[in-house]
Motif scaffolding. Sequence first.
Motif, PDB file in Angstrom:
ATOM      1  N   ILE A   6      62.979  71.169  58.516  1.00 23.57           N
ATOM      2  CA  ILE A   6      61.723  71.666  57.979  1.00 23.57           C
ATOM      3  C   ILE A   6      60.625  70.776  58.509  1.00 23.57           C
ATOM      4  O   ILE A   6      60.705  69.560  58.474  1.00 23.57           O
ATOM      5  CB  ILE A   6      61.745  71.714  56.438  1.00 23.57           C
ATOM      6  N   HIS A  74      58.713  67.183  51.431  1.00 21.34           N
ATOM      7  CA  HIS A  74      59.978  67.826  51.784  1.00 21.34           C
ATOM      8  C   HIS A  74      61.153  66.976  51.296  1.00 21.34           C
ATOM      9  O   HIS A  74      62.102  67.481  50.696  1.00 21.34           O
ATOM     10  CB  HIS A  74      60.099  67.972  53.306  1.00 21.34           C
ATOM     11  N   GLU A 103      59.377  66.333  61.141  1.00 17.66           N
ATOM     12  CA  GLU A 103      60.378  67.210  60.559  1.00 17.66           C
ATOM     13  C   GLU A 103      61.347  66.412  59.709  1.00 17.66           C
ATOM     14  O   GLU A 103      61.514  65.200  59.891  1.00 17.66           O
ATOM     15  CB  GLU A 103      61.136  67.991  61.631  1.00 17.66           C
ATOM     16  N   LYS A 125      65.226  75.900  49.085  1.00 18.50           N
ATOM     17  CA  LYS A 125      64.022  76.727  49.169  1.00 18.50           C
ATOM     18  C   LYS A 125      62.814  75.991  48.593  1.00 18.50           C
ATOM     19  O   LYS A 125      61.705  76.055  49.140  1.00 18.50           O
ATOM     20  CB  LYS A 125      64.239  78.049  48.443  1.00 18.50           C
ATOM     21  N   ALA A 128      61.706  73.584  51.218  1.00 23.52           N
ATOM     22  CA  ALA A 128      61.056  74.226  52.359  1.00 23.52           C
ATOM     23  C   ALA A 128      59.652  74.701  52.018  1.00 23.52           C
ATOM     24  O   ALA A 128      58.741  74.613  52.847  1.00 23.52           O
ATOM     25  CB  ALA A 128      61.901  75.399  52.843  1.00 23.52           C
ATOM     26  N   PRO A 134      52.962  75.631  54.248  1.00 26.98           N
ATOM     27  CA  PRO A 134      54.269  75.686  54.913  1.00 26.98           C
ATOM     28  C   PRO A 134      54.136  76.140  56.365  1.00 26.98           C
ATOM     29  O   PRO A 134      53.361  77.045  56.679  1.00 26.98           O
ATOM     30  CB  PRO A 134      55.049  76.722  54.087  1.00 26.98           C
ATOM     31  N   GLN A 137      58.418  77.156  60.616  1.00 25.36           N
ATOM     32  CA  GLN A 137      59.783  76.659  60.480  1.00 25.36           C
ATOM     33  C   GLN A 137      60.165  76.510  59.013  1.00 25.36           C
ATOM     34  O   GLN A 137      61.304  76.818  58.622  1.00 25.36           O
ATOM     35  CB  GLN A 137      59.936  75.325  61.209  1.00 25.36           C
ATOM     36  N   ASP A 138      59.231  76.049  58.180  1.00 29.72           N
ATOM     37  CA  ASP A 138      59.494  75.941  56.746  1.00 29.72           C
ATOM     38  C   ASP A 138      59.855  77.309  56.167  1.00 29.72           C
ATOM     39  O   ASP A 138      60.778  77.437  55.361  1.00 29.72           O
ATOM     40  CB  ASP A 138      58.272  75.390  56.013  1.00 29.72           C
ATOM     41  N   VAL A 141      63.392  78.367  57.130  1.00 27.24           N
ATOM     42  CA  VAL A 141      64.419  77.694  56.330  1.00 27.24           C
ATOM     43  C   VAL A 141      64.499  78.313  54.938  1.00 27.24           C
ATOM     44  O   VAL A 141      65.595  78.517  54.391  1.00 27.24           O
ATOM     45  CB  VAL A 141      64.131  76.184  56.240  1.00 27.24           C
ATOM     46  N   ALA A 142      63.348  78.646  54.355  1.00 23.71           N
ATOM     47  CA  ALA A 142      63.338  79.298  53.039  1.00 23.71           C
ATOM     48  C   ALA A 142      64.064  80.641  53.107  1.00 23.71           C
ATOM     49  O   ALA A 142      64.820  81.001  52.193  1.00 23.71           O
ATOM     50  CB  ALA A 142      61.904  79.496  52.562  1.00 23.71           C
TER      51      ALA A 142
END
Length: 204
Positions: A6, A74, A103, A125, A128, A134, A137-138, A141-142
Amino acid sequence: MGVSGISAGMIFPLAQRAAGRRTGAPANGPAGAEGDAAQTSEAQSPQNQTPETQQQVSELRQADSSVRQHEAAHQSAGGAYAGGASFQTVQGPDGRSYAVGGEVPIDISPERDPTATIRKMETVKRAALAPSDPSPQDMRVAAQADAQKAQAQQELRREQEQGGEGGGPEGAAANPALAARGAAAYGAASSIGANRSTGVGLVL
């Protein structure tokens, strides 16, 4: 192996221009390295910085602070599933290094037990979507966490159905309670996602 990243994903135009100037070929001349060091020292002095250079340094400082706060959130929200942060840095016109991207690796592998997987994916979640901004990429991931959670919920329902068929009246009576618990967990995760999109809750 079930580990994703993330990321803050912040790269600023002024930061890129500053990095380009700092990574250029060294100047030639009799002074050599000593001359370069003297020029760098002079450039670092605020009195010798042009308005444009001061603006670049100010933006780099803001970017550095924002990126580090982003990654720290994060890590905080991810708990045991989040790893250490890594940063992409550039050298500013003042000779200092500034973070302009970063990251945090996070474990998105399923657990052996579907109920544990559901809880884990809710945490992933939250981690992320913890940022107030966000990154793409965040969001990916979620979405991965949601997919893993949905798969675990299906597996949990199958186990409940099988238990109801072979467990007699007691097993059948237990199924509604388990189903309600799964639905409540899903509703909580959906609420978390809505809160992030409206800026309510944790801020990365």
